[in-house]
Scaffold this motif. Structure first.
Motif, PDB file in Angstrom:
ATOM      1  N   UNK A 148       0.836  -1.199   0.000  1.00  0.00           N
ATOM      2  CA  UNK A 148       0.000   0.000   0.000  1.00  0.00           C
ATOM      3  C   UNK A 148       0.870   1.247   0.000  1.00  0.00           C
ATOM      4  N   UNK A 149       0.428   2.247  -0.766  1.00  0.00           N
ATOM      5  CA  UNK A 149       1.127   3.533  -0.834  1.00  0.00           C
ATOM      6  C   UNK A 149       0.093   4.593  -1.152  1.00  0.00           C
ATOM      7  N   UNK A 150       0.076   5.657  -0.386  1.00  0.00           N
ATOM      8  CA  UNK A 150      -0.860   6.769  -0.599  1.00  0.00           C
ATOM      9  C   UNK A 150      -2.321   6.295  -0.612  1.00  0.00           C
ATOM     10  N   UNK A 151      -2.600   5.261   0.167  1.00  0.00           N
ATOM     11  CA  UNK A 151      -3.954   4.734   0.230  1.00  0.00           C
ATOM     12  C   UNK A 151      -4.346   3.880  -0.959  1.00  0.00           C
ATOM     13  N   UNK A 152      -3.405   3.627  -1.859  1.00  0.00           N
ATOM     14  CA  UNK A 152      -3.649   2.804  -3.043  1.00  0.00           C
ATOM     15  C   UNK A 152      -2.832   1.521  -2.921  1.00  0.00           C
ATOM     16  N   UNK A 153      -3.193   0.523  -3.714  1.00  0.00           N
ATOM     17  CA  UNK A 153      -2.464  -0.749  -3.679  1.00  0.00           C
ATOM     18  C   UNK A 153      -1.639  -0.915  -4.941  1.00  0.00           C
ATOM     19  N   UNK A 154      -0.395  -1.325  -4.750  1.00  0.00           N
ATOM     20  CA  UNK A 154       0.534  -1.478  -5.870  1.00  0.00           C
ATOM     21  C   UNK A 154       1.119  -2.881  -5.882  1.00  0.00           C
ATOM     22  N   UNK A 155       1.036  -3.518  -7.037  1.00  0.00           N
ATOM     23  CA  UNK A 155       1.693  -4.806  -7.223  1.00  0.00           C
ATOM     24  C   UNK A 155       3.198  -4.597  -7.320  1.00  0.00           C
ATOM     25  N   UNK A 156       3.945  -5.582  -6.861  1.00  0.00           N
ATOM     26  CA  UNK A 156       5.405  -5.544  -6.901  1.00  0.00           C
ATOM     27  C   UNK A 156       5.921  -6.570  -7.901  1.00  0.00           C
ATOM     28  N   UNK A 157       7.148  -6.379  -8.314  1.00  0.00           N
ATOM     29  CA  UNK A 157       7.840  -7.393  -9.113  1.00  0.00           C
ATOM     30  C   UNK A 157       9.314  -7.342  -8.749  1.00  0.00           C
TER      31      UNK A 157
END
Length: 286
Positions: free
Chosen positions: A80-89
Motif C-alpha cells: 500500500x502507498x498513498x492509500x492505493x495498492x501497488x503490485x510488486x515485481x
C-alpha cells in the motif's frame, strides 16, 4: 480439530515476536488476512473462523518466508502507498512511506499555485511500481503523466498498477535511462532515484539488500550519480508557472543535491523533511 484464524494469527505473531521482528503484530495480521482473503482489520471479527488444510499450509509458508526476512510486501506481492495498492515485481522497489513526502510536496506546490484543475504534464523518472506518478494522477484528475524506467519488467508492473488504480488513460510508459531521449515542456518532473552509496549497500537491512533490485538502490560512489544525470536536463525541460523538479534524497544528501540544482540554474530550492524529521525531498523551481 482445525486451527482457528485467531489462533493461527497469534501463533504467527508470537513466532515473529520471539524472532525479534520490529512489527510482529502488524506483520502477522497482514499475512494471516492474506491467507483467507479478508481485510487485516477483520482478524478480530473473524477469529473463530476455521482454517482448512490449504489455508494452514499457506499460512505456514508465509510465516517461514517472513522468518527468513523476506519483506511482507514481497510475500504478498503488493504494497500500500498513498492509500492505493501497488503490485510488486522483482524489478521494482517496494514503495515506502518516506516517499509519500515527495507526493505531498508535489501536491502542495500544485495547490499553492492553484493548478489542481490545470492539464499538468508530469514526468516520473525511474518509476518502478509507478507509485509516485499514479498517486499524483489519482489526486490530479486533469493531469497527464509519462513514466520512464530502464527495466521493461518494471514498466509492465507500473502499467498494471495504473490500470488497477484507474489512471491508465492518462499515463504512458517508456523504457529509457533517465531523460536521454526526452525534452519538454514539463510542469513537474519527479523521481526517487537510486541514492545509496555503493560502499554501504552491504550494510542495508537484509530485507532491502536481498529483495530490492540493485539498480534501484546503487547511486554510485557518492550516491549522487543519478542526480548529476537528471538535474541539468530537467532544468531545460521544465516550463510554465510553478514548474518544478522534485527529488527524493537520502537523509544526508540535502545540501549536495540542492547545490546541484542551483548550479543547474534553479533559483528557488528547498528541502522538505519526512515525518521522522529527516531531510527527504528537494524541491527545485525555475
Amino acid at each position: 480439530m482445525s486451527e482457528t484464524l485467531g489462533a493461527a494469527y497469534r501463533r504467527m505473531r508470537n513466532a515473529l515476536r520471539e524472532a525479534g521482528f520490529e512489527t510482529p503484530d502488524l506483520d502477522a495480521r497482514l499475512l494471516a488476512a492474506d491467507v483467507v482473503g479478508i481485510d487485516a482489520n477483520r482478524i478480530v471479527l473473524e477469529e473463530d473462523r476455521r482454517l482448512n488444510a490449504e489455508e494452514v499450509s499457506r499460512l505456514n509458508a508465509h510465516l517461514e518466508a517472513r522468518l527468513s526476512h523476506r519483506p511482507v510486501g514481497r510475500i504478498l506481492g503488493r504494497r500500500e502507498f498513498w492509500g492505493l495498492e501497488f503490485s510488486l515485481s522483482s524489478e521494482t522497489l517496494e514503495p515506502r512511506p518516506d516517499t509519500e513526502t515527495l507526493v505531498e510536496a508535489a501536491l502542495d506546490l500544485v495547490a499553492a499555485r492553484a493548478l489542481a484543475s490545470a492539464p499538468l504534464r508530469i514526468l516520473d523518472l525511474g518509476t518502478g511500481t509507478g507509485a509516485i506518478l499514479i498517486s499524483l494522477l489519482h489526486e490530479l484528475p486533469h493531469a497527464w503523466g509519462l513514466a520512464s524506467d530502464i527495466q521493461p519488467g518494471a514498466l509492465e508492473t507500473a502499467r498494471r498498477n495504473a490500470i488497477a488504480n484507474g489512471v491508465d488513460g492518462r499515463a504512458a510508459f517508456v523504457c529509457m535511462s533517465w531523460m536521454d531521449a526526452l525534452s519538454g515542456p514539463w510542469d513537474l518532473i519527479v523521481s526517487n532515484p537510486p541514492y545509496i552509496r555503493s560502499a554501504v549497500i552491504d550494510e542495508l537491512d537484509e530485507g532491502v539488500r536481498a529483495h530490492d533490485p540493485m539498480l534501484a538502490l546503487d547511486g554510485g560512489e557518492d550516491g549522487l550519480a543519478p542526480y548529476r544525470s537528471v538535474v541539468q536536463q530537467a532544468f531545460e525541460a521544465l516550463s510554465g508557472e510553478g514548474a518544478a523538479l522534485i527529488l527524493e534524497i537520502g537523509f544526508d544528501q540535502g545540501r549536495e543535491v540542492s547545490d546541484l540544482c542551483r548550479l543547474a540554474g534553479f533559483g528557488n530550492v528547498m528541502i522538505r523533511q519526512d515525518l521522522a524529521g529527516c531531510d527527504r525531498v528537494v524541491v527545485a523551481r525555475r
